[in-house]
Design an enzyme around this catalytic site. Structure first.
Site, PDB file in Angstrom:
ATOM      1  N   LYS A   1     -16.031  10.999 -16.624  1.00 51.57           N
ATOM      2  CA  LYS A   1     -17.246  11.434 -17.327  1.00 51.57           C
ATOM      3  C   LYS A   1     -17.344  10.789 -18.709  1.00 51.57           C
ATOM      4  O   LYS A   1     -18.365  10.207 -19.060  1.00 51.57           O
ATOM      5  CB  LYS A   1     -17.272  12.968 -17.468  1.00 51.57           C
ATOM      6  CG  LYS A   1     -17.190  13.713 -16.136  1.00 51.57           C
ATOM      7  CD  LYS A   1     -17.298  15.217 -16.317  1.00 51.57           C
ATOM      8  CE  LYS A   1     -16.173  15.843 -17.091  1.00 51.57           C
ATOM      9  NZ  LYS A   1     -14.885  15.932 -16.354  1.00 51.57           N
TER      10      LYS A   1
ATOM     11  N   ARG B   1     -20.114  23.885 -17.520  1.00 56.98           N
ATOM     12  CA  ARG B   1     -18.910  24.049 -16.703  1.00 56.98           C
ATOM     13  C   ARG B   1     -18.861  25.405 -16.014  1.00 56.98           C
ATOM     14  O   ARG B   1     -17.912  25.673 -15.276  1.00 56.98           O
ATOM     15  CB  ARG B   1     -17.666  23.908 -17.587  1.00 56.98           C
ATOM     16  CG  ARG B   1     -17.026  22.508 -17.565  1.00 56.98           C
ATOM     17  CD  ARG B   1     -15.872  22.510 -18.568  1.00 56.98           C
ATOM     18  NE  ARG B   1     -14.838  21.573 -18.279  1.00 56.98           N
ATOM     19  CZ  ARG B   1     -14.721  20.381 -18.876  1.00 56.98           C
ATOM     20  NH1 ARG B   1     -15.628  19.955 -19.714  1.00 56.98           N
ATOM     21  NH2 ARG B   1     -13.686  19.605 -18.609  1.00 56.98           N
TER      22      ARG B   1
ATOM     23  N   ARG C   1      -3.394   8.536 -19.211  1.00 55.90           N
ATOM     24  CA  ARG C   1      -4.066   8.684 -20.508  1.00 55.90           C
ATOM     25  C   ARG C   1      -3.174   9.460 -21.480  1.00 55.90           C
ATOM     26  O   ARG C   1      -3.146   9.164 -22.669  1.00 55.90           O
ATOM     27  CB  ARG C   1      -5.406   9.408 -20.327  1.00 55.90           C
ATOM     28  CG  ARG C   1      -6.172   9.563 -21.642  1.00 55.90           C
ATOM     29  CD  ARG C   1      -7.578  10.096 -21.456  1.00 55.90           C
ATOM     30  NE  ARG C   1      -7.595  11.479 -21.020  1.00 55.90           N
ATOM     31  CZ  ARG C   1      -8.706  12.156 -20.721  1.00 55.90           C
ATOM     32  NH1 ARG C   1      -9.884  11.569 -20.805  1.00 55.90           N
ATOM     33  NH2 ARG C   1      -8.653  13.405 -20.338  1.00 55.90           N
TER      34      ARG C   1
ATOM     35  N   ARG D   1      -3.074  13.870 -26.241  1.00 61.10           N
ATOM     36  CA  ARG D   1      -3.667  15.151 -25.840  1.00 61.10           C
ATOM     37  C   ARG D   1      -2.648  15.994 -25.089  1.00 61.10           C
ATOM     38  O   ARG D   1      -2.121  15.563 -24.053  1.00 61.10           O
ATOM     39  CB  ARG D   1      -4.903  14.902 -24.957  1.00 61.10           C
ATOM     40  CG  ARG D   1      -6.153  14.628 -25.757  1.00 61.10           C
ATOM     41  CD  ARG D   1      -7.334  14.316 -24.877  1.00 61.10           C
ATOM     42  NE  ARG D   1      -7.652  15.368 -23.912  1.00 61.10           N
ATOM     43  CZ  ARG D   1      -8.740  15.350 -23.150  1.00 61.10           C
ATOM     44  NH1 ARG D   1      -9.606  14.365 -23.256  1.00 61.10           N
ATOM     45  NH2 ARG D   1      -8.957  16.333 -22.299  1.00 61.10           N
TER      46      ARG D   1
ATOM     47  N   ARG E   1      -6.047  22.787 -14.903  1.00 63.32           N
ATOM     48  CA  ARG E   1      -7.423  22.335 -15.207  1.00 63.32           C
ATOM     49  C   ARG E   1      -8.193  22.089 -13.905  1.00 63.32           C
ATOM     50  O   ARG E   1      -9.377  22.423 -13.810  1.00 63.32           O
ATOM     51  CB  ARG E   1      -7.381  21.058 -16.059  1.00 63.32           C
ATOM     52  CG  ARG E   1      -6.926  21.338 -17.476  1.00 63.32           C
ATOM     53  CD  ARG E   1      -6.440  20.083 -18.175  1.00 63.32           C
ATOM     54  NE  ARG E   1      -7.500  19.109 -18.394  1.00 63.32           N
ATOM     55  CZ  ARG E   1      -7.264  17.856 -18.779  1.00 63.32           C
ATOM     56  NH1 ARG E   1      -6.036  17.434 -18.987  1.00 63.32           N
ATOM     57  NH2 ARG E   1      -8.266  17.038 -18.977  1.00 63.32           N
TER      58      ARG E   1
HETATM   59  P1  B4P Z   1     -12.398  10.578 -18.168  1.00 64.28           P
HETATM   60  O1  B4P Z   1     -12.572  10.873 -16.730  1.00 64.28           O
HETATM   61  O2  B4P Z   1     -13.438   9.802 -18.833  1.00 64.28           O
HETATM   62  O3  B4P Z   1     -12.113  12.007 -18.782  1.00 64.28           O
HETATM   63  P2  B4P Z   1     -13.098  13.259 -18.687  1.00 64.28           P
HETATM   64  O4  B4P Z   1     -13.448  13.599 -17.263  1.00 64.28           O
HETATM   65  O5  B4P Z   1     -14.243  13.016 -19.611  1.00 64.28           O
HETATM   66  O6  B4P Z   1     -12.153  14.313 -19.340  1.00 64.28           O
HETATM   67  P3  B4P Z   1     -11.875  15.869 -19.208  1.00 64.28           P
HETATM   68  O7  B4P Z   1     -12.803  16.527 -18.249  1.00 64.28           O
HETATM   69  O8  B4P Z   1     -10.425  15.981 -18.955  1.00 64.28           O
HETATM   70  O9  B4P Z   1     -12.014  16.387 -20.657  1.00 64.28           O
HETATM   71  P4  B4P Z   1     -13.018  17.252 -21.519  1.00 64.28           P
HETATM   72  O10 B4P Z   1     -12.896  16.639 -22.841  1.00 64.28           O
HETATM   73  O11 B4P Z   1     -14.392  17.378 -20.933  1.00 64.28           O
HETATM   74  O12 B4P Z   1     -11.073   9.786 -18.358  1.00 64.28           O
HETATM   75  C1  B4P Z   1      -9.848  10.088 -17.751  1.00 64.28           C
HETATM   76  C2  B4P Z   1      -8.971   8.854 -17.693  1.00 64.28           C
HETATM   77  O13 B4P Z   1      -9.309   8.116 -16.512  1.00 64.28           O
HETATM   78  C3  B4P Z   1      -9.140   7.879 -18.862  1.00 64.28           C
HETATM   79  O14 B4P Z   1      -7.890   7.444 -19.289  1.00 64.28           O
HETATM   80  C4  B4P Z   1      -9.944   6.710 -18.267  1.00 64.28           C
HETATM   81  O15 B4P Z   1      -9.619   5.471 -18.856  1.00 64.28           O
HETATM   82  C5  B4P Z   1      -9.506   6.753 -16.819  1.00 64.28           C
HETATM   83  N1  B4P Z   1     -10.542   6.246 -15.920  1.00 64.28           N
HETATM   84  C6  B4P Z   1     -11.879   6.513 -15.982  1.00 64.28           C
HETATM   85  N2  B4P Z   1     -12.527   5.891 -14.976  1.00 64.28           N
HETATM   86  C7  B4P Z   1     -11.577   5.228 -14.249  1.00 64.28           C
HETATM   87  C8  B4P Z   1     -11.614   4.418 -13.078  1.00 64.28           C
HETATM   88  N3  B4P Z   1     -12.760   4.141 -12.443  1.00 64.28           N
HETATM   89  N4  B4P Z   1     -10.447   3.928 -12.598  1.00 64.28           N
HETATM   90  C9  B4P Z   1      -9.267   4.186 -13.224  1.00 64.28           C
HETATM   91  N5  B4P Z   1      -9.170   4.954 -14.338  1.00 64.28           N
HETATM   92  C10 B4P Z   1     -10.309   5.462 -14.851  1.00 64.28           C
HETATM   93  O16 B4P Z   1     -12.395  18.736 -21.473  1.00 64.28           O
HETATM   94  C11 B4P Z   1     -11.130  19.065 -22.039  1.00 64.28           C
HETATM   95  C12 B4P Z   1     -10.982  20.581 -22.146  1.00 64.28           C
HETATM   96  O17 B4P Z   1     -11.963  21.120 -23.090  1.00 64.28           O
HETATM   97  C13 B4P Z   1     -11.219  21.421 -20.896  1.00 64.28           C
HETATM   98  O18 B4P Z   1     -10.058  21.491 -20.067  1.00 64.28           O
HETATM   99  C14 B4P Z   1     -11.605  22.793 -21.500  1.00 64.28           C
HETATM  100  O19 B4P Z   1     -10.477  23.495 -21.934  1.00 64.28           O
HETATM  101  C15 B4P Z   1     -12.419  22.420 -22.715  1.00 64.28           C
HETATM  102  N6  B4P Z   1     -13.879  22.357 -22.451  1.00 64.28           N
HETATM  103  C16 B4P Z   1     -14.650  21.242 -22.561  1.00 64.28           C
HETATM  104  N7  B4P Z   1     -15.935  21.520 -22.242  1.00 64.28           N
HETATM  105  C17 B4P Z   1     -15.964  22.853 -21.914  1.00 64.28           C
HETATM  106  C18 B4P Z   1     -17.009  23.722 -21.483  1.00 64.28           C
HETATM  107  N8  B4P Z   1     -18.262  23.284 -21.302  1.00 64.28           N
HETATM  108  N9  B4P Z   1     -16.701  25.024 -21.223  1.00 64.28           N
HETATM  109  C19 B4P Z   1     -15.451  25.465 -21.398  1.00 64.28           C
HETATM  110  N10 B4P Z   1     -14.407  24.696 -21.809  1.00 64.28           N
HETATM  111  C20 B4P Z   1     -14.658  23.392 -22.074  1.00 64.28           C
END
Ligand code: B4P
Length: 189
Positions: free
Chosen positions: A14, A89, A128, A134, A146
């Site tokens: 995302k 979420r 990551r 993190r 998670r």
């Molecule tokens: P991404 O995939 O970009 O990470 P994300 O989904 O955005 O992160 P996440 O859901 O964990 O975190 P968030 O901050 O929203 O990247 C992951 C890795 O994969 C990276 O290293 C990237 O380089 C790699 N990658 C990406 N695409 C790839 C591909 N095609 N091939 C190979 N590798 C690839 O949430 C963190 C925490 O915040 C939650 O657990 C919760 O506690 C809280 N939170 C956030 N929003 C909330 C909400 N709305 N309600 C309640 N809690 C919330």
């Protein structure tokens, strides 16, 4: 306005895809994860509360994230549109977002849901975690929590948008560019 929800489990891509989409479509990026991490870095009371939950792999309370999104919408009244990354979420967050957008005479155009296997999610997040610093990316048990929270509370949000005819499922495995192309086709189509 072009408002897009980018949806998927933790590590689905995302954040990665949001940064490409915002430059192509000139949208404002609203990531609740990033907003919460800024509160943590700033050492606010909200950040302290959020850190305790995030480090355990748990969701932060709905009212906290809804309040943050409401403030950002109010601060960007002239935006061409928004990418909501990691929000909504829960069902309550999805309903609150619809109400906030309705007040501004706009709505969600599409929910793009990235589909990635649990094995791949675990691999990406642990990788990551090696340099992100993190706490929630370092431990397989926390990552598992998670994914569990996602399956229990977040995955059902897709049905909310499906009922509105707005859900599009996109394969989230493959190269970042291949996935980006599929997302652009879904947005333009
Ligand atoms: P991404 O995939 O970009 O990470 P994300 O989904 O955005 O992160 P996440 O859901 O964990 O975190 P968030 O901050 O929203 O990247 C992951 C890795 O994969 C990276 O290293 C990237 O380089 C790699 N990658 C990406 N695409 C790839 C591909 N095609 N091939 C190979 N590798 C690839 O949430 C963190 C925490 O915040 C939650 O657990 C919760 O506690 C809280 N939170 C956030 N929003 C909330 C909400 N709305 N309600 C309640 N809690 C919330």
């Amino acid at each position: 306005m072009r408002n897009i929800v980018l949806f998927g489990p933790p590590g689905a891509g995302k954040g990665t895809q949001s940064s490409k989409l915002i430059s192509k479509y000139q949208l404002i990026h609203l990531s609740t994860g990033d907003l919460l991490r800024s509160e943590i870095s700033a050492g606010t009371a909200l950040g302290l509360e959020a850190k305790g939950l995030m480090d355990k792999g748990l969701l932060v309370p709905d009212e906290v994230v809804i309040g943050m999104i409401a403030a950002k919408l109010d601060a960007n009244t002239n935006a061409a549109g928004f990418i909501f990354d990691g929000f909504p979420r829960t069902h309550a967050q999805a309903a609150a977002l619809d109400a906030l957008l309705e007040e501004k005479h706009t709505n969600i155009q599409v929910m793009l849901s990235l589909e990635v296997s649990n094995e791949e999610l675990m691999k990406r997040l642990l990788l990551r975690g090696k340099d992100s610093g993190r706490a929630d990316d370092q431990n397989p048990e926390i990552i598992g929590k998670r994914i569990e929270e996602y399956n229990a509370k977040t995955k059902p949000v897709a049905a909310y948008y499906q009922a509105q005819g707005k859900l599009k499922n996109i394969p989230g495995m493959g190269s970042v560019d291949e996935i980006f192309d599929a997302l652009c086709i879904a947005i333009n189509g």
